[in-house]
Scaffold this active site. Structure first.
Site, PDB file in Angstrom:
ATOM      1  N   HIS A  24       9.360   9.734  -3.042  1.00 24.13           N
ATOM      2  CA  HIS A  24       8.736   9.335  -1.676  1.00 24.13           C
ATOM      3  C   HIS A  24       7.525   8.459  -1.896  1.00 24.13           C
ATOM      4  O   HIS A  24       7.375   7.459  -1.190  1.00 24.13           O
ATOM      5  CB  HIS A  24       8.620  10.542  -0.897  1.00 24.13           C
ATOM      6  CG  HIS A  24       8.011  10.601   0.312  1.00 24.13           C
ATOM      7  ND1 HIS A  24       8.577  10.436   1.274  1.00 24.13           N
ATOM      8  CD2 HIS A  24       6.606  10.220   0.668  1.00 24.13           C
ATOM      9  CE1 HIS A  24       7.763  10.110   2.554  1.00 24.13           C
ATOM     10  NE2 HIS A  24       6.562  10.059   2.079  1.00 24.13           N
ATOM     11  N   GLU A  25       6.799   8.910  -2.666  1.00 23.63           N
ATOM     12  CA  GLU A  25       5.288   8.392  -2.662  1.00 23.63           C
ATOM     13  C   GLU A  25       5.548   6.834  -3.438  1.00 23.63           C
ATOM     14  O   GLU A  25       4.865   5.949  -3.191  1.00 23.63           O
ATOM     15  CB  GLU A  25       4.331   9.070  -3.491  1.00 23.63           C
ATOM     16  CG  GLU A  25       4.016  10.512  -2.859  1.00 23.63           C
ATOM     17  CD  GLU A  25       3.599  10.217  -1.528  1.00 23.63           C
ATOM     18  OE1 GLU A  25       2.881   9.182  -1.045  1.00 23.63           O
ATOM     19  OE2 GLU A  25       3.576  11.263  -0.614  1.00 23.63           O
ATOM     20  N   HIS A  28       6.191   4.206  -1.042  1.00 25.70           N
ATOM     21  CA  HIS A  28       5.056   3.675  -0.504  1.00 25.70           C
ATOM     22  C   HIS A  28       4.130   2.778  -1.447  1.00 25.70           C
ATOM     23  O   HIS A  28       3.579   1.656  -1.015  1.00 25.70           O
ATOM     24  CB  HIS A  28       4.136   4.837  -0.073  1.00 25.70           C
ATOM     25  CG  HIS A  28       4.545   5.716   1.094  1.00 25.70           C
ATOM     26  ND1 HIS A  28       4.819   5.165   2.332  1.00 25.70           N
ATOM     27  CD2 HIS A  28       4.586   7.102   1.158  1.00 25.70           C
ATOM     28  CE1 HIS A  28       5.191   6.385   3.360  1.00 25.70           C
ATOM     29  NE2 HIS A  28       5.025   7.222   2.569  1.00 25.70           N
TER      30      HIS A  28
END
Length: 449
Positions: A24-25, A28
């Site tokens: 998920h990170e 980003h």
């Protein structure tokens, strides 16, 4: 219950969840770096740093509390413009003044983290489309993980279905409404038994119709009437050619999914069709990946409904945790609850629930968790990704309206003004986590009572 298998189940889901958070990170991180934003930290977890290493301008590390993660980009808020020399700040207890002061303090701290040479590398300097890509990158990664896991489950392991391998053969012909423990005294011998069909046989052909699924068996037998028809079976690797004479009998009407149909009064609906007297074997059967989009949409809508009703569901959890109410098995779970269920799945000793079924269940759990992370992060509240997405959309609308009216660019939306609300939401999340932790301990949800 095997403690080792229980621990293995907890470990598998724990590592899967940690990897999901890490990716998920990454969702980003990659677009932020691609767009030139200076990313100072990539961290998995919260609290004290356990392990870290700096590569280039970014510190990568693990923190002590594995309940999430974050990346830190410079310039999340518009830069602090400073104050005229000699300005004296005055303390104030007014709510609006305190909100303004919190915003200014946050911007001042942000501005102190980088110099003018990096002003073009801040998050706020990005265009609206690039901000959306950066903030949606994380949730999109969870959606992709969920879809990949669903595909593995559907096409690699399979979905529950009835196969053409015979599980049981009826001894006699009983009425459709007969109870399960009814005897065969005085009843006619079942056609399958008379034809020599045995449990373990795999039906390959009936009345010239090739058999691939159990629905093929149902269609062929029901259409045969009471004619004698050829039946080809595979038994212990050998192909046998048999003959069976189904009888026409009142059997349940089946819907498109093969389930019995009942009328408005709750009575079983029947029809006169051919009857053989065999049942198929339930198993996990690989299916076409074309089923995945529908499954993903169903999981998305169901998760959305849960989040929309989350306050009510949390109230029910509190009622169960602190009172005598029963815990809703479909209600929200915390980390402890998910871990407990994973351990139960891995250590279960249930008939028909073997390694393949356990693997499918654990994969399904991870797919559901990633879908939950995707949907939850779209909620338009800070500190969630959806809050930043909403801010970028508002910024885009403001700029479009300003251009239409021939006015100056209003600049980026100052999300620092929402810090009091952000802190309130964060406190609510912490309270929710504590409530679910307590409920998972004192009133756990179990799969196998």
């Amino acid at each position: 219950m095997s403690i080792a298998l229980f621990a293995l189940g907890v470990l598998v889901v724990g590592l899967g969840l940690a990897l999901s958070i890490a990716l998920h990170e990454v969702g980003h991180l990659l677009p932020a770096k691609l767009f030139g934003v200076r990313v100072t930290q990539y961290m998995i977890g919260f609290g004290p740093t356990v392990l870290s290493r700096t590569r280039g301008e970014t510190e990568y590390g693990l923190k002590a509390i594995p309940l999430g993660g974050y990346i830190r980009m410079i310039g999340m808020f518009p830069p602090h413009k400073g104050e005229p020399e000699g300005t004296i700040r005055e303390d104030s207890t007014g709510f609006l003044q305190q909100m303004s002061q919190m915003s200014e303090d946050a911007k001042e701290f942000e501005s102190s983290q980088y110099g003018q040479e990096d002003a073009h590398r801040t998050f706020v300097a990005l265009s609206v489309p690039k901000k959306l890509v950066v903030m949606l990158g994380g949730p999109t990664m969870n959606l992709l993980i969920s879809i990949v896991l669903m595909t593995v489950m559907v096409s690699g392991i399979g979905l529950p279905a009835v196969t053409p391998t015979v599980q049981s053969v009826s001894e006699c012909v009983l009425p459709a409404e007969a109870p399960a423990d009814a005897g065969c005294e005085g009843e006619q011998e079942a056609p399958a038994l008379a034809a020599g069909i045995r449990p373990g046989d795999t039906l390959q052909e009936i009345d010239g119709h090739p058999i691939d699924t159990w629905s093929d068996v149902t269609v062929a037998i029901r259409a045969s009437g009471d004619r004698t028809v050829p039946v080809v079976v595979e038994r212990d690797g050998e192909t046998l050619h048999l003959e069976a004479t189904p009888i026409v009998d009142a059997r349940p009407v089946l819907d498109a999914d093969g389930a019995a149909v009942y009328d408005a009064n709750g009575d079983l609906m029947t029809e006169q069709v051919g009857f053989l007297g065999v049942s198929g074997t339930p198993d996990l059967v690989p299916q076409s990946p074309a089923l995945v989009p529908e499954m993903a949409w169903s999981a998305f809508t169901q998760t959305g409904k849960i989040i929309l009703t989350l306050p009510v569901r949390l109230y029910d959890v509190a009622q169960a945790a602190f009172g005598s109410e029963e815990r809703d098995p479909n209600g929200p779970l915390g980390v402890v609850g998910v871990s407990r269920l994973a351990g139960e799945v891995a250590s279960a000793d249930q008939p028909g629930f073997e390694l393949k079924e356990k693997a499918a269940t654990l994969i399904s759990m991870l797919a559901s968790l990633n879908m939950a992370l995707f949907v939850f992060n779209l909620v338009p509240l800070l500190p969630l990704d959806g809050g930043h997405v909403l801010g970028a959309l508002i910024e885009g609308v403001r700029r479009r309206i300003a251009r239409w009216r021939g006015r100056l660019d209003p600049g980026p939306v100052d999300m620092s003004r929402l810090l009091p609300l952000t802190n309130a939401v964060a406190i609510i999340f912490i309270l929710m986590t504590v409530l679910l932790l307590y409920a998972d301990i004192v009133k756990p949800i179990t799969l196998f009572p």
